[in-house]
Design a protein around this motif. Structure first.
Motif, mmCIF file in Angstrom:
data_model
loop_
_atom_site.group_PDB
_atom_site.id
_atom_site.type_symbol
_atom_site.label_atom_id
_atom_site.label_comp_id
_atom_site.label_asym_id
_atom_site.label_seq_id
_atom_site.Cartn_x
_atom_site.Cartn_y
_atom_site.Cartn_z
ATOM 1 N N LEU A 80 0.759 -1.238 0.013
ATOM 2 C CA LEU A 80 -0.032 -0.074 -0.144
ATOM 3 C C LEU A 80 0.990 1.321 0.067
ATOM 4 N N GLY A 81 1.884 1.242 -0.645
ATOM 5 C CA GLY A 81 2.968 2.490 -0.704
ATOM 6 C C GLY A 81 2.414 3.401 -1.378
ATOM 7 N N LEU A 82 1.217 3.107 -2.468
ATOM 8 C CA LEU A 82 0.710 4.189 -3.225
ATOM 9 C C LEU A 82 -0.254 4.944 -2.494
ATOM 10 N N VAL A 83 -1.019 4.240 -1.721
ATOM 11 C CA VAL A 83 -2.039 5.020 -0.720
ATOM 12 C C VAL A 83 -1.254 5.711 0.317
ATOM 13 N N HIS A 84 -0.098 5.375 0.657
ATOM 14 C CA HIS A 84 0.419 6.383 1.662
ATOM 15 C C HIS A 84 1.034 7.550 1.033
ATOM 16 N N ASN A 85 1.662 7.189 -0.109
ATOM 17 C CA ASN A 85 2.088 8.419 -1.220
ATOM 18 C C ASN A 85 1.099 9.375 -1.365
ATOM 19 N N ILE A 86 0.105 9.033 -1.652
ATOM 20 C CA ILE A 86 -1.156 10.057 -1.992
ATOM 21 C C ILE A 86 -1.422 10.747 -0.843
ATOM 22 N N ARG A 87 -1.681 9.995 0.260
ATOM 23 C CA ARG A 87 -1.935 10.767 1.706
ATOM 24 C C ARG A 87 -0.929 11.810 2.076
ATOM 25 N N ASP A 88 0.434 11.329 1.846
ATOM 26 C CA ASP A 88 1.402 12.464 2.080
ATOM 27 C C ASP A 88 1.473 13.384 1.275
ATOM 28 N N LEU A 89 1.179 13.146 -0.129
ATOM 29 C CA LEU A 89 0.978 14.244 -1.194
ATOM 30 C C LEU A 89 -0.251 15.032 -0.592
ATOM 31 N N SER A 90 -1.056 14.691 -0.149
ATOM 32 C CA SER A 90 -2.385 15.501 0.136
ATOM 33 C C SER A 90 -2.073 16.368 1.347
ATOM 34 N N ASP A 91 -1.267 15.676 2.246
ATOM 35 C CA ASP A 91 -0.991 16.482 3.472
ATOM 36 C C ASP A 91 0.127 17.449 3.315
ATOM 37 N N TYR A 92 0.957 17.485 2.119
ATOM 38 C CA TYR A 92 2.237 18.444 1.682
ATOM 39 C C TYR A 92 1.413 19.786 1.900
ATOM 40 N N GLN A 93 1.998 20.753 2.665
ATOM 41 C CA GLN A 93 1.610 22.110 2.652
ATOM 42 C C GLN A 93 0.091 22.348 2.655
ATOM 43 N N HIS A 94 -0.790 21.616 3.418
ATOM 44 C CA HIS A 94 -2.088 21.830 3.372
ATOM 45 C C HIS A 94 -2.952 21.374 2.069
ATOM 46 N N GLY A 95 -2.292 20.496 1.298
ATOM 47 C CA GLY A 95 -2.878 19.948 0.222
ATOM 48 C C GLY A 95 -2.903 21.012 -0.976
ATOM 49 N N ILE A 96 -1.645 21.500 -1.028
ATOM 50 C CA ILE A 96 -1.494 22.304 -2.051
ATOM 51 C C ILE A 96 -1.325 21.737 -3.531
#
Length: 300
Positions: A72-88
């Motif tokens: 589930l690395g893709l799911v974690h990457n999408i979640r981290d990308l969404s959290d980066y700088q408040h979803g920029i």
């Protein structure tokens, strides 16, 4: 006897030779090899992005290149990308949708009006104007970026939405396609009939020209949408605010930060994968409508 055929005395009847079957097609080795190399050139980087997006930060450079991760690395990457700088990232994607959709629609209308006028009206200098527009197809966008920036900076439109949209409205190749399509799809007799009935030139363009040029406009919109979606140099020159960046410039800024923080590489790869999906979906959906319009026009 009935049903038998007579043969000359002393001769035996022979069956006709069987019809020759289709000859086996020879495959040209050099063109086939060139096509295979071209396909690999396009597919291999895309496959690498698809596989790399499934890996976590720790496994990105420590595992085999083309072996996907199943944790589930893709799911974690999408979640981290969404959290980066408040979803920029999603804000950048909305900006790209705005630039590409509005710019694609307006550029298609400008191309349709210009191509229709060049195809259906005779005026002095029409050939010279059309040749000048065709010359614009040969100019690379990188040559026009700096002059466009200087012109828009004098008008105070840098670091604004209009600064990105206005240079995209004039598409020489789209005008060429609309002119060719209007010449073949819009009959002069239909326009003359409309003029006899009292329709004005604007009414003829909206009610007759745009409807008959529908399939061609779908093609122009698709090409312009993809061009604006993938455009990097113009927004990179025009924009300085992070909240106005499209995906291309936003991912580039994220990649620059990743030079000092290697953990951001996974976010850049995941964002690149997500940025391709809307273009694929749009292409497939518009291709379906494109075929329907072509069949409808042929039946009419």
């Amino acid at each position: 006897m009935a049903g038998t055929s007579a043969t000359p005395r002393g001769r035996t009847a022979t069956a006709p030779p069987p019809p020759a079957g289709p000859r086996p097609r020879r495959i040209a080795a050099l063109p086939t090899a060139a096509l295979v190399l071209g396909a690999l050139y396009c597919v291999v980087p895309t496959l690498w992005i698809l596989v790399a997006a499934t890996k976590s930060r720790t496994k990105l450079f420590s595992t085999d290149t083309y072996v996907p991760s199943l944790d589930l690395g893709l799911v974690h990457n999408i979640r981290d990308l969404s959290d980066y700088q408040h979803g920029i990232f999603w804000h950048w994607m909305l900006n790209s949708f705005f630039y590409a959709t509005v710019g694609g629609v307006l550029a298609s209308l400008v191309s349709a009006a210009t191509g229709y006028a060049l195809a259906k009206y005779a005026f002095r200098g029409r050939t010279a104007l059309f040749n000048t527009i065709l010359a614009g197809v040969l100019l690379p966008q990188i040559v026009l970026a700096v002059p466009q920036y200087l012109l828009l900076s004098k008008a105070g439109l840098t670091d604004s939405l209009l600064g990105v949209l206005l240079p995209q409205l004039f598409n020489p190749y789209g005008i060429y396609l609309c002119k060719i399509y209007a010449e073949s799809a819009v009959p002069d007799s239909l326009l003359e009939a409309g003029r006899i009935d009292g329709a004005g030139e604007g009414r003829l363009f909206v009610s007759v020209g745009l409807r008959l040029m529908g399939p061609g406009l779908v093609t122009v919109f698709l090409l312009q949408f993809i061009a604006i979606w993938n455009n990097f140099l113009l927004p990179f020159v025009m924009l300085t605010s992070d909240d106005k960046f499209p995906l291309t410039v936003g991912l580039y800024s994220l990649l620059r930060h990743g030079a000092a923080e290697a953990s951001l590489y996974s976010l850049v790869i995941t964002g690149t994968l997500l940025s391709v999906l809307p273009v694929i979906a749009l292409f497939l959906s518009l291709q379906r409508f494109w075929r329907i319009d072509l069949v409808t026009g042929a039946l009419k």
